[in-house]
Design a protein around this motif. Structure first.
Motif, short mmCIF file in Angstrom:
data_model
loop_
_atom_site.label_atom_id
_atom_site.label_comp_id
_atom_site.label_asym_id
_atom_site.label_seq_id
_atom_site.Cartn_x
_atom_site.Cartn_y
_atom_site.Cartn_z
N GLU A 174 33.67 40.40 42.36
CA GLU A 174 32.87 41.59 42.11
C GLU A 174 32.04 41.88 43.36
N SER A 215 30.73 35.98 40.42
CA SER A 215 32.07 35.61 40.87
C SER A 215 32.08 35.01 42.27
N GLU A 231 30.59 31.44 42.13
CA GLU A 231 31.57 30.53 41.54
C GLU A 231 32.64 30.14 42.55
#
Length: 122
Positions: free
Chosen positions: A69, A90, A93
């Motif tokens: 994103e 995102s 992560e």
């Protein structure tokens, strides 16, 4: 230890034309605080192009993670003007998966080109 490196360049004029042709792109790519300066003035095209180059460089450093994103990667500035990367969701992560715990960012725009280099450290 350097875990990842990313670099990107953006032609400022071409980027500006794309933003004018597709106004919704700016909202998809940039968080609201990235589109304005600290005083609230709209950022100039060269500054937006440089921010886009940072996002692309981060994506490259992370191996273009699936589902990334754009708003999860934001270029901010310290009061001194030093650029800093803020990652969430995102991007955070994907960075954790490869052991990146810190970032260094260098960004510039001159002569119609915006450039960014990012180092993922861990």
């Amino acid at each position: 230890m350097v875990r990842a490196v990313g670099i990107d360049v953006v032609a400022v004029e071409r980027f500006e034309v794309v933003l004018l042709r597709t106004p919704a792109l700016a909202d998809r790519v940039f968080a609201p605080d990235e589109k304005v300066t600290a005083s609230g003035a709209p950022r100039r095209p060269a500054s937006l192009a440089a921010r886009f180059a940072v996002k692309e460089a981060v994506a490259k450093a992370l191996g273009v993670p699936r589902g990334m994103e754009w708003h999860d990667c934001r270029l901010l500035s310290e009061p001194s003007g030093r650029p800093v990367l803020a990652i969430t969701g995102s991007v955070a992560e994907a960075a954790a998966e490869v052991g990146i715990t810190d970032w260094r960012v260098s960004v510039s725009h001159d002569g119609g080109i915006a450039a960014a280099v990012v180092l993922g450290l861990g």
